[in-house]
Design a protein around this motif. Structure first.
Motif, PDB file in Angstrom:
ATOM      1  N   GLU A 121       0.843  -1.192   0.000  1.00 34.66           N
ATOM      2  CA  GLU A 121       0.000   0.000   0.000  1.00 34.66           C
ATOM      3  C   GLU A 121       0.875   1.236   0.000  1.00 34.66           C
ATOM      4  OE1 GLU A 121      -2.417  -0.298   3.459  1.00 34.66           O
ATOM      5  OE2 GLU A 121      -0.743  -0.161   4.868  1.00 34.66           O
ATOM      6  N   LEU A 122       0.335   2.311  -0.539  1.00 36.91           N
ATOM      7  CA  LEU A 122       1.038   3.590  -0.574  1.00 36.91           C
ATOM      8  C   LEU A 122       0.823   4.313   0.748  1.00 36.91           C
ATOM      9  CD1 LEU A 122       0.113   4.792  -4.170  1.00 36.91           C
ATOM     10  CD2 LEU A 122       1.873   3.187  -3.441  1.00 36.91           C
ATOM     11  N   ILE A 123       1.862   5.000   1.208  1.00 38.70           N
ATOM     12  CA  ILE A 123       1.789   5.701   2.486  1.00 38.70           C
ATOM     13  C   ILE A 123       2.366   7.105   2.338  1.00 38.70           C
ATOM     14  CG2 ILE A 123       1.776   3.685   3.991  1.00 38.70           C
ATOM     15  CD1 ILE A 123       4.802   3.938   4.259  1.00 38.70           C
ATOM     16  N   VAL A 124       1.867   8.032   3.150  1.00 40.68           N
ATOM     17  CA  VAL A 124       2.362   9.406   3.164  1.00 40.68           C
ATOM     18  C   VAL A 124       2.582   9.840   4.606  1.00 40.68           C
ATOM     19  CG1 VAL A 124       1.267  10.059   0.989  1.00 40.68           C
ATOM     20  CG2 VAL A 124       0.032  10.391   3.126  1.00 40.68           C
ATOM     21  N   ALA A 125       3.528  10.760   4.794  1.00 39.61           N
ATOM     22  CA  ALA A 125       3.797  11.335   6.107  1.00 39.61           C
ATOM     23  C   ALA A 125       4.245  12.774   5.909  1.00 39.61           C
ATOM     24  CB  ALA A 125       4.851  10.535   6.864  1.00 39.61           C
ATOM     25  N   THR A 126       4.265  13.541   7.001  1.00 41.58           N
ATOM     26  CA  THR A 126       4.585  14.970   6.916  1.00 41.58           C
ATOM     27  C   THR A 126       5.550  15.374   8.017  1.00 41.58           C
ATOM     28  OG1 THR A 126       2.257  15.262   6.292  1.00 41.58           O
ATOM     29  CG2 THR A 126       3.567  17.254   6.608  1.00 41.58           C
ATOM     30  N   GLN A 127       6.493  16.242   7.671  1.00 41.46           N
ATOM     31  CA  GLN A 127       7.306  16.935   8.662  1.00 41.46           C
ATOM     32  C   GLN A 127       6.861  18.397   8.639  1.00 41.46           C
ATOM     33  OE1 GLN A 127      11.809  16.609   8.962  1.00 41.46           O
ATOM     34  NE2 GLN A 127      11.599  18.759   8.375  1.00 41.46           N
ATOM     35  N   TYR A 128       6.263  18.861   9.732  1.00 39.87           N
ATOM     36  CA  TYR A 128       5.691  20.204   9.754  1.00 39.87           C
ATOM     37  C   TYR A 128       6.714  21.280  10.107  1.00 39.87           C
ATOM     38  CZ  TYR A 128       1.183  17.874   9.471  1.00 39.87           C
ATOM     39  OH  TYR A 128       0.120  17.115   9.064  1.00 39.87           O
ATOM     40  N   GLN A 129       7.768  20.919  10.832  1.00 42.65           N
ATOM     41  CA  GLN A 129       8.786  21.885  11.214  1.00 42.65           C
ATOM     42  C   GLN A 129      10.151  21.224  11.137  1.00 42.65           C
ATOM     43  OE1 GLN A 129       6.861  23.030  15.143  1.00 42.65           O
ATOM     44  NE2 GLN A 129       7.616  25.035  14.512  1.00 42.65           N
TER      45      GLN A 129
END
Length: 406
Positions: A111-119
């Motif tokens: 499955e495809l996955i996404v994540a975020t670094q906000y700072q």
């Protein structure tokens, strides 16, 4: 135009012992897991470098703008990590990541996955699954083929009774409205995309055609927030884009060009104007192309040298001796970082490539730092991170000594 940095020079300090062996980082980089544009400038003026290893994502972070003291490498483990990732940065400075993980019960086991670094320097958010637009299909009985396929349009393996090749790397593409687009490809099926609106609601998968697609899509976002991308195939690519930030993608045309698969990169080189780069299969030289040519001119393929280089080039824009210039960085034929620069949109002037370091693992990366100076990074054969910065006291594009920072 460029001066080679001195490898024996300064060594920066790191804040802690490595969380992952350097050999694992170098092995992953040499295996093709390095993402395009893996060196990024945060809104607070600090640079961050990203890499991969078998266990997950790896990160190094500047302790202060322009500092040779970095934190890292830090490991962010991902269960079922497939090893490769892509990243993009939005107008808020958030860094978005896309990758693939293996999971029992997922379509095709992945499955495809996404994540975020906000700072800058802060932990990543949770990895969230966004599905898989290419569920495995049951094999059908092979059918007789009336005539052989045209060159570059081989019969998809699913139609011949064999399994399809695995999907291409997922790509994240944030536009200026706060929407996030994730795009992926699979030869024999095409390109698919899914959008998360600014309010957090995900839409359905959309078909962007390109049954004979090869490799991942090639994304670009302009300073105004308008997103576009190429869907590449053998012998050319189709061009998709938004009329304005937030609008649906529409087909804008098709180009014909031979390219080495997996060598595409892009950069906004004028207001709303994107230039795409790739390697010619004859000698590995770099080719530049602008789908949106100036009025009265036709789009043209523009050679930029760099024969024998591998992978996509890194691209940055800066002022050199008062002139707006485009700077290219590649891994050369012998495995050394090589750099070239030319007046932006002045490809006809040609380029001269110069080595700027020792052998590196995977692709080197390029960015501007908090002062606007060109900064280049590479992972050495031991998995360490090295940085060299433009020397503003020298004319042209000259670099100070390399510094091992992680």
């Amino acid at each position: 135009m460029a001066r080679r940095g001195r490898m024996e020079a300064d060594r920066g300090a790191t804040s802690a012992a490595p969380a992952v062996p350097g050999s694992a980082i170098a092995e992953a980089a040499d295996g093709g897991s390095a993402a395009r544009g893996w060196l990024r400038l945060g809104r607070d003026g600090r640079l961050t470098a990203y890499a991969s290893c078998a266990e997950g994502l790896v990160r190094w972070t500047e302790s202060a703008p322009g500092s040779d003291i970095w934190q890292g490498p830090e490991l962010f483990p991902v269960e079922g990590w497939a090893g490769r990732f892509t990243l993009a940065q939005d107008h808020n400075g958030f860094v978005w990541f896309a990758g693939t993980r293996f999971r029992d019960g997922a379509p095709g086991g992945r499955e495809l996955i996404v994540a975020t670094q906000y700072q800058t320097g802060r932990p990543l958010g949770d990895w969230r699954a966004v599905g898989n637009p290419f569920p495995e299909r049951k094999k059908s009985q092979p059918q007789a083929q009336a005539q052989p396929p045209a060159p570059g349009q081989e019969q998809p393996e699913a139609e011949s009774g064999a399994p399809l090749p695995p999907p291409g790397d997922p790509v994240v593409l944030p536009d200026g409205t706060g929407a996030l687009h994730i795009l992926t490809t699979r030869f024999g099926v095409g390109a698919r995309g899914r959008t998360r609106r600014a309010d957090g609601v995900w839409g359905s998968w959309v078909d962007y055609q390109g049954k004979w697609v090869r490799g991942a899509v090639v994304p670009l976002v302009t300073a105004q927030g308008r997103a576009e991308f190429l869907v590449t195939f053998r012998g050319g690519a189709s061009y998709w884009g938004q009329e304005m930030p937030g609008s649906d993608f529409r087909w804008l045309g098709r180009m014909k060009a031979d390219a080495v698969e997996g060598t595409y990169s892009s950069c906004e080189t004028g207001p709303g104007i994107g230039t795409y780069f790739w390697r010619h299969p004859a000698d590995g030289g770099v080719i530049a192309y602008r789908p949106q040519a100036p009025a009265g001119a036709s789009p043209a393929l523009m050679p930029l040298g760099g024969a024998g280089g591998v992978g996509p080039v890194g691209v940055a824009r800066t002022r050199i001796d008062g002139y707006d210039c485009t700077v290219l960085l590649q891994r050369g034929a012998e495995g050394y970082p090589e750099i070239a620069a030319y007046p932006t949109h002045g490809e006809h002037y040609g380029t001269w490539w110069a080595p700027v370091g020792d052998r590196c693992a995977g692709l080197p990366a390029i960015s501007l730092d908090a002062r606007g100076s060109v900064t280049i990074a590479m992972i050495d054969l031991d998995g360490g991170l090295l940085i060299a910065r433009q020397d503003p006291t020298d004319p042209g594009l000259a670099f100070g000594p390399w510094c091992r920072v992680g």
